[in-house]
Design an enzyme around this catalytic site. Structure first.
Site, PDB file in Angstrom:
ATOM      1  N   CYS A 182       0.839  -1.204   0.000  1.00  0.00           N
ATOM      2  CA  CYS A 182       0.000   0.000   0.000  1.00  0.00           C
ATOM      3  C   CYS A 182       0.878   1.260   0.000  1.00  0.00           C
ATOM      4  CB  CYS A 182      -0.949  -0.037   1.190  1.00  0.00           C
ATOM      5  SG  CYS A 182      -2.322   1.141   1.058  1.00  0.00           S
ATOM      6  N   HIS A 210      -3.635  -5.151   0.102  1.00  0.00           N
ATOM      7  CA  HIS A 210      -3.139  -5.690   1.376  1.00  0.00           C
ATOM      8  C   HIS A 210      -3.239  -7.219   1.351  1.00  0.00           C
ATOM      9  CE1 HIS A 210      -2.787  -1.960   3.833  1.00  0.00           C
ATOM     10  NE2 HIS A 210      -3.652  -1.499   2.942  1.00  0.00           N
ATOM     11  N   GLU A 257      -1.908  -9.412   3.160  1.00  0.00           N
ATOM     12  CA  GLU A 257      -1.872 -10.060   4.477  1.00  0.00           C
ATOM     13  C   GLU A 257      -3.260 -10.447   4.982  1.00  0.00           C
ATOM     14  OE1 GLU A 257      -1.717  -5.541   5.277  1.00  0.00           O
ATOM     15  OE2 GLU A 257      -0.859  -6.963   3.861  1.00  0.00           O
TER      16      GLU A 257
END
Length: 581
Positions: free
Chosen positions: A399, A519, A521
């Protein structure tokens, strides 16, 4: 539908989220479909406007919901996909009731906390519990509800009252309460103290809820005499007092609960048809947790961010790194670096802090710059990225980290010395509303198309033509500047469906220099690590090239049923062959 309410006492942050996730995990291992709801008693509509220092990271769901990080635990443990309505706040409830009142739904009645607010809470829970969360779209059979905060808090009283009424509406055999409490052990005496738990349970019972299981958080295993004392003073059988002591890995918590007969008790208490067949999924959890204890090789990652004083600020990032490290059989060492400490101004004011930060950065095997907001610390991140690029150190920017990598390249290679984040990257995003903060970003699952076949990240994704990942950002790279970068070997290999938004960057002639606007994750799982993070760990461990040559068989992470839970022989993972070379 069976409802399991998880409450907490004595202190907040006691581990209710992990325990709620673990209860769901052991029930799912029995073949049940499980969903989860997190209740946060704060007045905010959602977690979107919080500083990470308030409640930890803001977790983002497929539908763009900005929610509490505990929903990330639910998704990772249970391998489910939740929606924004799985996170219930006081703000959402009051907003819905006030909207009804404005429409005239209450027909002139006085709108009160009881019954209107409490009824709205119960209706929300019943409705959301039925929403399918698994890939097979089957309606859940069990709903685990975590009530945030501590019993006795003024702000959580309407929720406690709602569940007091709810237990009678759904009948006793369909509702049970797990109370998580702290057993302190003062260092002066070393004795485990039960009084805080006694007081907490007394208060809960006074509010109309009687705990069926008391889960005791303690630093060491609960002594039998302490368990019997809690049983006597808290009106439960000794088998209903469960010890949840500190363990080396959170993956051991489901095993800890299962070992103490939690599944058997819940099946009897809630009249659930659970067979006694061996639970293969839990066996895999045990193998995974045992492997994490046996790892010998180390891999260090420097996490350069601005919220480094509170590890929960990057909870999903850390989990994604752990999943990847476990997959390549390395023990992860995360080195937290406050990005402001890398800036020249710190050298003037606090030289020791400056040199310590740079020493950490230089000694790390890989560098990660995660997402963030605001200008503070951005120059330090740019210095870290510059060092990673020049020293050919494995780098992943997520990001803001990707945007700053673009900035760093523009300054030092293209010669745009006055380049900063906002002038370079603000483009007119339809989601952006300057007059309002909450929910005005590009949020939720979006598709990214790979524009080239020779992308490292594309190979790590199993040579996929596109990926669907979750976003949370306000600014983007200006597409008009793309050609200037690509002429110098800084490639935008992934873009959105329209080709207007730059999603993935890669640098030529570098072991691993990758930036992603999304993102990754948020969708990482213990047995299916996120490819960008996996690439960073592989490169940091010096194993990326051999892994790419072996074909990047990432599909080996998911089991035969299409789920990425640990229901797979871990020894089958192709990555293990790399670690043995």
């Amino acid at each position: 539908m069976k409802y399991i309410l998880v409450t907490g006492g004595v202190i907040s942050g006691i581990g209710k989220g992990i325990i709620a996730s673990s209860v769901g995990t052991i029930l799912k291992s029995c073949g049940l479909h499980v969903t989860a709801i997190k209740i946060d008693p704060y007045i905010n509509i959602d977690a979107g406007t919080f500083s990470p220092y308030e409640h930890g990271e803001v977790f983002v769901l497929d539908d763009g919901g900005e929610v509490d990080l505990d929903l990330g635990n639910y998704e990772r443990f249970l391998d489910i996909r939740l929606t924004r309505d799985n996170n219930l706040t006081t703000g959402k409830i009051y907003q819905s009731v006030i909207n009804k009142e404005r429409r005239g739904d209450y027909l002139g009645k006085t709108v009160q906390v009881v019954p209107h607010i409490t009824d709205a809470i119960q209706e929300w829970v019943v409705k959301q519990a039925k929403v399918p969360v698994d890939d097979d779209d089957v309606e859940p059979q069990v709903c685990v509800i975590e009530l945030g905060g501590t019993v006795g808090d003024i702000e959580s009283m309407p929720f406690i009252e709602a569940f007091r009424q709810f237990q009678f509406k759904v009948k006793r055999e369909n509702f049970c309460n797990i109370h998580v409490s702290l057993i302190p052990q003062p260092s002066a005496t070393g004795e485990q103290k039960t009084k805080p738990t006694q007081n907490s349970v007394r208060e809960l019972r006074g509010l109309g809820l009687s705990p069926d299981l008391i889960m005791c958080r303690c630093s060491t295993a609960l002594e039998n005499s302490v368990k019997e004392k809690i049983s006597m003073f808290c009106h439960v059988e000794p088998e209903q007092v469960i010890c949840v002591h500190d363990v080396s890995s959170i993956y051991k918590v489901p095993l800890l609960l299962e070992k103490q007969g939690v599944v058997g008790y819940l099946s009897r208490r809630l009249d659930m048809p659970i067979g006694t067949r061996p639970r293969r999924m839990l066996t895999k959890w045990k193998e995974m947790s045992d492997r994490s204890d046996r790892l010998l090789e180390h891999c260090s990652i420097a996490l350069v961010g601005k919220y480094t004083k509170f590890s929960d600020s990057y909870a999903s990032v850390i989990k994604a790194l752990e999943h990847s490290a476990l997959a390549i059989s390395h023990k992860l060492e995360v080195m937290y670096i406050d990005s402001a400490s890398l800036e020249p101004s710190t050298l003037q004011d606090e030289p020791v802090k400056y040199h310590e930060a740079w020493q950490k950065l230089c000694s790390a095997d890989g560098i990660l710059v995660p997402g963030g907001f605001g200008v503070r610390g951005t120059e330090g991140k740019i210095h870290a990225i510059n060092w990673a690029r020049k020293q050919k150190k494995p780098f992943l920017g997520v990001c803001l980290g990707m945007q700053l990598a673009v900035c760093e390249f523009a300054r030092n290679i293209l010669g745009w010395t006055d380049c900063r984040v906002e002038p370079l990257q603000v483009i007119d995003m339809p989601e952006h509303n300057p007059g309002q903060m909450g929910g005005t970003m590009r949020l939720g699952k979006r598709r990214t198309i790979f524009k080239t076949n020779n992308s490292v990240l594309r190979k790590l994704y199993g040579d996929a033509e596109y990926v669907d990942e979750r976003h949370r950002h306000r600014f983007e790279v200006n597409p008009e500047l793309k050609s200037h970068f690509e002429e110098k070997g800084f490639r935008f290999v992934g873009q959105d469906v329209e080709g207007e938004r730059m999603e993935v960057i890669e640098l030529d002639d570098h072991p691993y220099f990758v930036g992603v606007q999304y993102h990754p994750e948020f969708t990482s799982r213990p047995i299916k690590p996120s490819p960008p993070y996996l690439g960073l760990l592989l490169a940091a461990a010096g194993k990326l090239q051999s892994y790419l040559q072996k074909g990047c068989r990432l599909d080996t992470y998911s089991d035969r049923s299409g789920s990425s839970t640990p229901d797979l022989e871990i020894s089958e993972l192709k990555l293990l062959s790399i670690s043995n070379e």
